[in-house]
Scaffold this active site. Structure first.
Site, short mmCIF file in Angstrom:
data_model
loop_
_atom_site.label_atom_id
_atom_site.label_comp_id
_atom_site.label_asym_id
_atom_site.label_seq_id
_atom_site.Cartn_x
_atom_site.Cartn_y
_atom_site.Cartn_z
N GLU A 256 -19.62 33.74 -13.18
CA GLU A 256 -20.53 32.68 -12.72
C GLU A 256 -21.84 33.21 -12.15
O GLU A 256 -22.93 32.73 -12.49
CB GLU A 256 -19.82 31.81 -11.67
CG GLU A 256 -18.77 30.87 -12.23
CD GLU A 256 -17.42 31.54 -12.46
OE1 GLU A 256 -16.49 30.85 -12.90
OE2 GLU A 256 -17.30 32.76 -12.20
N GLU B 291 -8.49 31.56 -13.63
CA GLU B 291 -7.81 30.63 -12.74
C GLU B 291 -6.49 30.15 -13.30
O GLU B 291 -5.49 30.05 -12.59
CB GLU B 291 -8.71 29.43 -12.42
CG GLU B 291 -7.97 28.46 -11.50
CD GLU B 291 -8.88 27.50 -10.76
OE1 GLU B 291 -8.39 26.84 -9.85
OE2 GLU B 291 -10.06 27.41 -11.12
#
Length: 256
Positions: free
Chosen positions: A130, A110
């Site tokens: 994740e 990110e």
């Protein structure tokens, strides 16, 4: 050892993630240091370009530190507030170039996507771990990935943890260049030189207009006014641009 190294060289601010033994995973101390770095960059008119990179051979950033995760202190988001995870979106005013290599995971992915320009070494691999490790929080990274990559490519990363190589990232337009590791540092400097050759206040004003305009339909974006564009009309650099044009010479920018 400082979790983030900050160095100014000329008009460039180098921001280096500095936890190589932990693959530059972001803990709370690094989060705070990044927040300070973004403030220093925006407050200094002599900084025209910011460059974000990571120390060590193995990783740009392995994401949030699972042992000591950042807490989003003071209303800021993780990653020094640049990313908008779990807090307010902190938009940097200056152009940001991100140089990535090795592992680029989760929150590190990110952070890279927050940049205006991404230069990847050919060993860089982008991943959203994740789903595979069973961890999810505010997960701002998925909102950026689905906007910056083709839909099904992003979804394969999001729901199945499929990695993205640097070569594929270039093919899909996520990065601006994919270079052999031996040529990577020189390639990053070439991009820095391209940015420094531009009128800094124009780059900042155009960046503001482009990013804020994306938040509105085209007609509304065209009709809006943008403060940095308005401020540029009264700047020394606007006058310098006119003089340089009239005198047929390269402009000498001051950032004022």
């Amino acid at each position: 050892m400082a979790p983030v190294q900050f160095q100014r060289r000329g008009h460039v601010a180098d921001v280096r993630l500095n936890r190589p033994a932990a693959l530059n995973a972001i803990d709370d101390a690094m989060d705070r240091a990044l927040a300070d770095a973004w403030d220093r960059i925006d407050e200094d008119p002599d900084i025209w370009v910011a460059v974000l990179s990571g120390n060590g051979d193995r990783a740009f950033c392995a994401g949030g530190d699972m042992n000591a995760p950042p807490t989003g202190h003071g209303g800021l988001s993780f990653g020094g507030g640049l990313t908008g995870i779990g807090g307010r979106l902190r938009r940097l005013r200056k152009p940001l170039l991100c140089a990535v290599h090795g592992h680029v995971l989760g929150l590190g992915f990110e952070l890279a996507m927050c940049a205006d320009i991404i230069i990847a070494a050919d060993d860089a691999v982008f991943r959203l771990p994740e789903a595979k490790v069973g961890v999810i929080d505010h997960c701002g990274v998925v909102h950026r990935a689905i906007r910056q990559l083709p839909h099904h490519v992003a979804m394969a990363m999001i729901v199945a943890g499929v990695p993205l190589t640097a070569a594929d990232a270039l093919r899909f337009g996520l990065v601006n260049a994919c270079l052999p590791r031996a040529e990577w540092a020189d390639g990053v400097q070439q991009w820095i030189d391209k940015l420094l050759a531009c009128a800094p206040l124009v780059s900042q004003a155009a960046r503001q207009a482009a990013l804020e305009g994306l938040e509105h339909p085209l007609g509304e974006a065209l009709a809006r006014s943008y403060p940095l564009i308005a401020a540029y009309r009264q700047s020394d650099d606007r006058l310098e641009a006119e003089r340089a044009w009239a005198e047929r010479r390269p402009p000498r920018w001051s950032g004022r």
